[in-house]
Design a protein around this motif. Structure first.
Motif, mmCIF file in Angstrom:
data_model
loop_
_atom_site.group_PDB
_atom_site.id
_atom_site.type_symbol
_atom_site.label_atom_id
_atom_site.label_comp_id
_atom_site.label_asym_id
_atom_site.label_seq_id
_atom_site.Cartn_x
_atom_site.Cartn_y
_atom_site.Cartn_z
ATOM 1 N N CYS A 20 0.827 -1.211 0.000
ATOM 2 C CA CYS A 20 0.000 0.000 0.000
ATOM 3 C C CYS A 20 0.861 1.260 0.000
ATOM 4 O O CYS A 20 0.545 2.239 -0.686
ATOM 5 C CB CYS A 20 -0.946 0.004 1.199
ATOM 6 S SG CYS A 20 -2.326 -1.150 1.065
ATOM 7 N N CYS A 23 2.125 1.652 -3.494
ATOM 8 C CA CYS A 23 1.052 2.095 -4.381
ATOM 9 C C CYS A 23 0.770 3.590 -4.180
ATOM 10 O O CYS A 23 0.660 4.337 -5.152
ATOM 11 C CB CYS A 23 -0.208 1.265 -4.139
ATOM 12 S SG CYS A 23 -1.548 1.588 -5.318
ATOM 13 N N CYS A 27 1.124 6.328 -7.008
ATOM 14 C CA CYS A 27 -0.047 7.107 -7.402
ATOM 15 C C CYS A 27 0.265 8.607 -7.413
ATOM 16 O O CYS A 27 -0.241 9.351 -8.253
ATOM 17 C CB CYS A 27 -1.224 6.841 -6.462
ATOM 18 S SG CYS A 27 -2.050 5.261 -6.695
ATOM 19 N N CYS A 39 -7.686 6.580 -4.062
ATOM 20 C CA CYS A 39 -6.780 5.431 -3.995
ATOM 21 C C CYS A 39 -5.652 5.701 -3.000
ATOM 22 O O CYS A 39 -5.340 4.865 -2.153
ATOM 23 C CB CYS A 39 -6.217 5.144 -5.397
ATOM 24 S SG CYS A 39 -5.269 3.613 -5.506
ATOM 25 N N ASP A 43 -4.975 3.714 0.390
ATOM 26 C CA ASP A 43 -3.660 3.073 0.569
ATOM 27 C C ASP A 43 -3.077 3.430 1.927
ATOM 28 O O ASP A 43 -2.570 2.559 2.651
ATOM 29 C CB ASP A 43 -2.679 3.526 -0.520
ATOM 30 C CG ASP A 43 -2.904 2.868 -1.861
ATOM 31 O OD1 ASP A 43 -3.497 1.776 -1.919
ATOM 32 O OD2 ASP A 43 -2.458 3.459 -2.869
ATOM 33 N N CYS A 78 -9.867 -0.937 0.044
ATOM 34 C CA CYS A 78 -8.676 -0.524 -0.690
ATOM 35 C C CYS A 78 -8.537 -1.344 -1.977
ATOM 36 O O CYS A 78 -8.256 -0.803 -3.050
ATOM 37 C CB CYS A 78 -7.434 -0.664 0.190
ATOM 38 S SG CYS A 78 -5.939 0.073 -0.517
ATOM 39 N N CYS A 82 -8.403 0.157 -5.718
ATOM 40 C CA CYS A 82 -7.226 -0.080 -6.557
ATOM 41 C C CYS A 82 -7.589 -0.833 -7.836
ATOM 42 O O CYS A 82 -7.001 -0.583 -8.894
ATOM 43 C CB CYS A 82 -6.152 -0.845 -5.784
ATOM 44 S SG CYS A 82 -5.255 0.184 -4.594
ATOM 45 N N CYS A 90 -1.386 -0.513 -8.808
ATOM 46 C CA CYS A 90 -2.734 -0.628 -8.249
ATOM 47 C C CYS A 90 -3.236 -2.070 -8.327
ATOM 48 O O CYS A 90 -3.858 -2.563 -7.379
ATOM 49 C CB CYS A 90 -3.698 0.313 -8.967
ATOM 50 S SG CYS A 90 -3.471 2.057 -8.562
ATOM 51 N N CYS A 93 -1.488 -3.974 -5.665
ATOM 52 C CA CYS A 93 -2.019 -3.604 -4.351
ATOM 53 C C CYS A 93 -3.376 -4.269 -4.115
ATOM 54 O O CYS A 93 -3.627 -4.788 -3.026
ATOM 55 C CB CYS A 93 -2.126 -2.080 -4.251
ATOM 56 S SG CYS A 93 -2.484 -1.486 -2.589
#
Length: 126
Positions: A20, A23, A27, A39, A43, A78, A82, A90, A93
């Motif tokens: 996470c 990610c 992101c 997202c 995360d 989550c 994702c 994503c 994740c």
């Protein structure tokens, strides 16, 4: 209650937290960061509750089951978010969050329904 019986779940929680974090960081580097806001927020929330759950289990807390049930719910939220995105980080994740949610539900003895397992846990806490 020994931590050895929870080791698989502890490992899944720490792995999920790291995934996470990765990610969320990735992101933030996407072209449309605003589109990734939910997202990123999930995360961060997921990573935090995963670390919290791992700590409760490692200490053998009597409340570990309740925390793991909540952790499973956050992991699923989550994962769902994702999964909406095409980026590989994503997708990775989402897969890790689903694995962690499964481990946490197994550890907590909770099924898919949140209310049922939380009521049972609350009944045991006096």
């Amino acid at each position: 209650m020994t931590t050895n019986q929870f080791q698989s779940c502890i490992d899944a929680c720490y792995a999920c937290a790291a995934t996470c974090d990765t990610c969320a960081s990735a992101c933030l580097k996407e072209d449309d960061v605003k589109m990734m806001a939910n997202c990123i927020a999930l995360d961060i929330d997921c990573a935090e509750i995963c670390r919290l759950a791992a700590g409760f289990m490692a200490r053998g807390s009597k409340l570990a089951s309740a925390i793991c049930q909540a952790c499973a719910d956050v992991c699923e939220a989550c994962a769902d978010e994702c999964a909406k995105h095409e980026a590989q980080h994503c997708k990775d994740c989402a897969a890790m969050c689903r694995r962690c949610a499964q481990e946490c539900r197994s550890m907590s003895g909770g099924g898919r329904g949140q209310g049922q397992s939380m009521q049972g846990q609350q009944a045991g806490i006096h």
